[in-house]
Design an enzyme around this catalytic site. Structure first.
Site, mmCIF file in Angstrom:
data_model
loop_
_atom_site.group_PDB
_atom_site.id
_atom_site.type_symbol
_atom_site.label_atom_id
_atom_site.label_comp_id
_atom_site.label_asym_id
_atom_site.label_seq_id
_atom_site.Cartn_x
_atom_site.Cartn_y
_atom_site.Cartn_z
ATOM 1 C CG HIS A 46 -5.428 -4.161 7.556
ATOM 2 N ND1 HIS A 46 -6.031 -5.568 7.971
ATOM 3 C CD2 HIS A 46 -4.431 -3.685 7.775
ATOM 4 C CE1 HIS A 46 -4.535 -5.496 7.072
ATOM 5 N NE2 HIS A 46 -3.573 -5.394 7.566
ATOM 6 C CG HIS A 49 -5.001 -7.002 11.546
ATOM 7 N ND1 HIS A 49 -5.182 -5.778 10.611
ATOM 8 C CD2 HIS A 49 -3.772 -6.971 11.543
ATOM 9 C CE1 HIS A 49 -3.945 -5.343 10.849
ATOM 10 N NE2 HIS A 49 -2.749 -6.589 10.802
ATOM 11 C CG ASP A 162 2.679 -10.712 6.690
ATOM 12 O OD1 ASP A 162 3.018 -9.941 5.182
ATOM 13 O OD2 ASP A 162 1.585 -10.613 6.884
ATOM 14 C CD GLN A 165 4.724 -12.216 9.952
ATOM 15 O OE1 GLN A 165 5.595 -11.560 9.672
ATOM 16 N NE2 GLN A 165 3.863 -12.348 10.503
ATOM 17 C CB SER A 198 -0.860 -1.864 9.032
ATOM 18 O OG SER A 198 -1.328 -2.815 9.550
HETATM 19 O O1 PAF Z 1 2.365 -9.771 10.210
HETATM 20 C C1 PAF Z 1 3.238 -9.206 11.562
HETATM 21 O O2 PAF Z 1 2.044 -7.947 12.130
HETATM 22 C C2 PAF Z 1 4.080 -9.409 13.176
HETATM 23 O O3 PAF Z 1 5.378 -9.690 11.757
HETATM 24 C C3 PAF Z 1 4.005 -9.634 13.624
HETATM 25 C C4 PAF Z 1 3.881 -11.286 13.384
HETATM 26 C C5 PAF Z 1 3.035 -9.200 14.916
HETATM 27 C C6 PAF Z 1 5.207 -10.424 14.505
HETATM 28 O O4 PAF Z 1 5.541 -8.701 15.037
#
Ligand code: PAF
Length: 292
Positions: A46, A49, A162, A165, A198
């Site tokens: 999207h 990204h 994220d 993450q 997503s």
């Molecule tokens: O953020 C994401 O889309 C996923 O967690 C990643 C970093 C591509 C790992 O699969």
């Protein structure tokens, strides 16, 4: 734009690029410039990204976008099977935004038979989303380590949406002394303030409206901070109060934490992370803000 399917192809391409650039004497490449940027994704691309790919393209000569729905980061009752997949559209978007290649491996390529190596960023992996989704960050860390090692990218681009993450991946890259620089890009929102994800495709119209409370909650805390309030307890109470205005949305967590350790703070300082996760219908959404 080429589509690479195996780790060997990706590594070969990346090394070939480096040798070729060196042979041509491209300064930016040989003297500390960024040759290769990697944008790891799970597809269903999207505008968020797209912004990562554009930023990668600005600071790197070449950009690889990986598209891999990583099974190890989904829990047994989560949405791995129905996670949106749109490979042709994803390739078209990646190409339009300036990606040089797409890396789209099969599951067996990333996890060959017998694979048993997992990367665990101890402690951090169990904070925030890691507490509600056991094993999630181990799956993320494992696949991201594989992607960074295989691509030998100079920079890898991740979205601030994220936030937990990001903390896990930064720690991973620092601990493993990886050569790749981790670049974090701003959250992209739709016109209603909803952070792009997503998983937003799962929301029906009523849920999209309900989901606005995530951003509204962040804003309510931001405005208290702007008025000088610093106490975490007071700020979190205000966040819960705003959240409660839309009872259909179920809170998973709302936390004020240090952005690197993800540990709770007692008092908000510039850079403190306010992160939240909630269920809108069956869809789990996350959002956050870094307090000024
Ligand atoms: O953020 C994401 O889309 C996923 O967690 C990643 C970093 C591509 C790992 O699969």
């Amino acid at each position: 734009m080429d589509i690479l399917r195996t780790v060997v192809e990706l590594r070969h391409w990346s090394r070939g690029l480096r040798e070729w650039s060196r042979a041509l004497g491209l300064q930016a490449v040989t003297e500390g410039g960024n040759l290769l940027g990697l944008v790891p994704t799970m597809g269903a691309l999207h505008a968020g990204h797209a912004s990562l790919i554009r930023l990668a393209r600005k600071s790197c000569g070449y950009v690889a976008v990986s598209i891999f729905v990583n099974p190890t980061q989904f829990g047994p009752t989560e949405d791995f099977a129905r996670y949106p997949r749109a490979f042709d559209e994803d390739c078209a978007l990646a190409h339009a935004e300036g990606a040089t290649v797409v890396f789209a491996p099969a599951v067996e390529e990333m996890y060959p038979p017998g694979a048993s190596t997992l990367v665990d960023v101890a402690g951090l992996s169990r904070r925030l989303d890691g507490a509600s989704r056991p094993g999630h960050f181990q799956g993320v860390a494992t696949v991201v380590a594989k992607l960074l090692i295989a691509s030998e990218a100079d920079c890898a681009f991740f979205g601030q949406k994220d936030a937990a993450q990001v903390a896990v991946i930064r720690r991973l890259a620092a601990d493993l002394r990886l050569a790749t620089r981790i670049v974090v890009c701003p959250i992209v929102r739709d016109h209603s303030g909803l952070a792009l994800s997503s998983r937003n495709v799962y929301l029906d119209l009523a849920e999209r409206i309900q989901a606005r409370v995530l951003r509204q909650t962040l804003i309510s805390v931001e405005s208290l901070v702007a008025q000088g309030e610093r106490r975490a307890q007071t700020l979190l109470a205000a966040a819960h109060q705003t959240f409660a205005t839309v009872p259909e949305v179920r809170i998973d967590y709302i936390e004020l934490v240090h952005p690197d350790t993800l540990l709770p703070v007692e008092s908000a300082v510039p850079g403190t992370l306010l992160a939240l996760a909630a269920y809108v219908g069956k869809t789990r959404l996350i959002d956050n803000t870094i307090l000024p």
